[in-house]
Design an enzyme around this catalytic site. Sequence first.
Site, PDB file in Angstrom:
ATOM      1  N   ASP A   8       7.480  -8.832   5.894  1.00  0.00           N
ATOM      2  CA  ASP A   8       6.631  -7.923   5.147  1.00  0.00           C
ATOM      3  C   ASP A   8       7.586  -7.171   4.204  1.00  0.00           C
ATOM      4  OD1 ASP A   8       4.426  -6.183   4.571  1.00  0.00           O
ATOM      5  OD2 ASP A   8       5.322  -4.722   5.934  1.00  0.00           O
ATOM      6  N   ASP A  10       6.752  -3.704   2.178  1.00  0.00           N
ATOM      7  CA  ASP A  10       6.634  -2.239   2.229  1.00  0.00           C
ATOM      8  C   ASP A  10       6.818  -1.739   3.652  1.00  0.00           C
ATOM      9  OD1 ASP A  10       5.923  -1.747  -0.537  1.00  0.00           O
ATOM     10  OD2 ASP A  10       4.060  -2.770  -0.091  1.00  0.00           O
ATOM     11  N   GLY A  45      -0.440  -2.441   4.604  1.00  0.00           N
ATOM     12  CA  GLY A  45      -0.629  -3.893   4.662  1.00  0.00           C
ATOM     13  C   GLY A  45      -1.924  -4.355   4.023  1.00  0.00           C
ATOM     14  N   ILE A  46      -2.770  -3.398   3.640  1.00  0.00           N
ATOM     15  CA  ILE A  46      -4.087  -3.703   3.071  1.00  0.00           C
ATOM     16  C   ILE A  46      -3.965  -3.726   1.540  1.00  0.00           C
ATOM     17  CG2 ILE A  46      -6.494  -2.828   2.957  1.00  0.00           C
ATOM     18  CD1 ILE A  46      -5.618  -3.586   5.809  1.00  0.00           C
ATOM     19  N   ARG A  48      -4.567  -3.452  -2.596  1.00  0.00           N
ATOM     20  CA  ARG A  48      -4.814  -2.264  -3.420  1.00  0.00           C
ATOM     21  C   ARG A  48      -6.306  -1.912  -3.468  1.00  0.00           C
ATOM     22  NH1 ARG A  48      -2.330  -3.068  -9.170  1.00  0.00           N
ATOM     23  NH2 ARG A  48      -0.688  -3.908  -7.843  1.00  0.00           N
ATOM     24  N   SER A 117       1.614  -6.971  -1.471  1.00  0.00           N
ATOM     25  CA  SER A 117       1.867  -6.268  -2.732  1.00  0.00           C
ATOM     26  C   SER A 117       2.066  -7.204  -3.919  1.00  0.00           C
ATOM     27  CB  SER A 117       3.109  -5.385  -2.599  1.00  0.00           C
ATOM     28  OG  SER A 117       3.399  -4.811  -3.858  1.00  0.00           O
ATOM     29  N   ASN A 119       3.365  -6.186  -6.494  1.00  0.00           N
ATOM     30  CA  ASN A 119       4.635  -5.734  -7.067  1.00  0.00           C
ATOM     31  C   ASN A 119       5.842  -6.305  -6.307  1.00  0.00           C
ATOM     32  OD1 ASN A 119       3.504  -3.835  -9.063  1.00  0.00           O
ATOM     33  ND2 ASN A 119       2.777  -2.721  -7.279  1.00  0.00           N
ATOM     34  N   ASP A 171       5.608  -3.542   9.665  1.00  0.00           N
ATOM     35  CA  ASP A 171       5.549  -2.113  10.031  1.00  0.00           C
ATOM     36  C   ASP A 171       4.111  -1.654  10.246  1.00  0.00           C
ATOM     37  OD1 ASP A 171       4.796  -2.302   7.305  1.00  0.00           O
ATOM     38  OD2 ASP A 171       5.206  -0.169   7.053  1.00  0.00           O
TER      39      ASP A 171
HETATM   40  P1  B16 Z   1       0.271  -3.298  -4.434  1.00  0.00           P
HETATM   41  P2  B16 Z   1       3.030  -5.013   2.521  1.00  0.00           P
HETATM   42  C1  B16 Z   1       1.164  -3.724   1.115  1.00  0.00           C
HETATM   43  O1  B16 Z   1       2.428  -4.293   1.215  1.00  0.00           O
HETATM   44  C2  B16 Z   1       1.216  -2.240   1.418  1.00  0.00           C
HETATM   45  O2  B16 Z   1       1.512  -2.016   2.787  1.00  0.00           O
HETATM   46  C3  B16 Z   1      -0.095  -1.609   1.103  1.00  0.00           C
HETATM   47  O3  B16 Z   1      -0.034  -0.224   1.354  1.00  0.00           O
HETATM   48  C4  B16 Z   1      -0.442  -1.889  -0.375  1.00  0.00           C
HETATM   49  O4  B16 Z   1      -1.707  -1.345  -0.710  1.00  0.00           O
HETATM   50  C5  B16 Z   1      -0.438  -3.396  -0.607  1.00  0.00           C
HETATM   51  O5  B16 Z   1       0.818  -3.920  -0.249  1.00  0.00           O
HETATM   52  C6  B16 Z   1      -0.735  -3.750  -2.040  1.00  0.00           C
HETATM   53  O6  B16 Z   1       0.321  -3.334  -2.844  1.00  0.00           O
HETATM   54  O7  B16 Z   1      -0.658  -2.194  -4.813  1.00  0.00           O
HETATM   55  O8  B16 Z   1       1.718  -3.043  -4.802  1.00  0.00           O
HETATM   56  O9  B16 Z   1      -0.209  -4.656  -4.885  1.00  0.00           O
HETATM   57  O10 B16 Z   1       3.145  -3.946   3.559  1.00  0.00           O
HETATM   58  O11 B16 Z   1       2.087  -6.145   2.849  1.00  0.00           O
HETATM   59  O12 B16 Z   1       4.373  -5.487   2.016  1.00  0.00           O
HETATM   60 MG    MG Z   2       4.229  -3.079   5.347  1.00  0.00          MG
END
Ligand code: B16
Ligand code: MG
Length: 219
Positions: A8, A10, A45-46, A48, A117, A119, A171
């Site tokens: 993962d 974030d 993990g959810i 946007r 994400s 990003n 996490d």
């Molecule tokens: P983005 P992960 C997730 O990343 C984040 O935990 C979550 O809080 C966020 O909304 C999601 O990515 C989307 O991210 O807005 O940057 O596309 O924990 O799966 O690495």
């Molecule tokens: Mg995460």
Amino acid sequence: MIKGLIFDLDGVITDSAEYHYQAWKALGQDLGIPFDRAFNERLKGISRMESLELILEHGHQSEQYTQKQKEILADKKNIHYLSFVEKMTEKDVLPGIRDLLKEAKQRQLKIALASASKNGPMILNRLGVQSYFDVIVDPSSLIHGKPNPEIYMKGADMLGLQPSECIGLEDAQAGIEAIHRAGMFAVGIGDFIVLKEADYIVSDTSQLQLDKLLENARK
Ligand code: B16
Ligand code: MG
């Protein structure tokens, strides 16, 4: 036999989970929907748009916005989030992660990124760790978000491995569930109560040791 690690992003590779929290919290305040860290656990993990929906539901405002307006709100949060990301440097890789990636490579383990994400690739570049990753799952190619196992199954598939040959590191509760449903050994990083379903838990990334992960996954 374990042949791959699926990460993962974030909250595991870097502390961007905190930036997501700050950016969502600011948007929530603008909309008159305050929330705390306990509620924020549900956003980890959810995706946007799903996160925005959860926040609007929390404030009983789901029906007040059109899809287009919701997209504008999500963009606003992302612009705020990116203002934090822009300040990231190679120093923002969480403790122990670079060594873990290095050691995994030396031992010929395959490495994938399974982040919700959009990003993700840009952040790996900023952190200077992109070269360790054999594959990055594109979250926009998926039908389901975490806790659905799709992202972890696709990660294993892209690495050419069986799920049982991979360890997933997360996490978030939704991520641990996704790893398990994919049929992998789940490593939780963070709160022992929140992550109680994980097969192996450490309080922070500095506690991660490849030997220990491999030894526990073999049991
Ligand atoms: P983005 P992960 C997730 O990343 C984040 O935990 C979550 O809080 C966020 O909304 C999601 O990515 C989307 O991210 O807005 O940057 O596309 O924990 O799966 O690495
Ligand atoms: Mg995460």
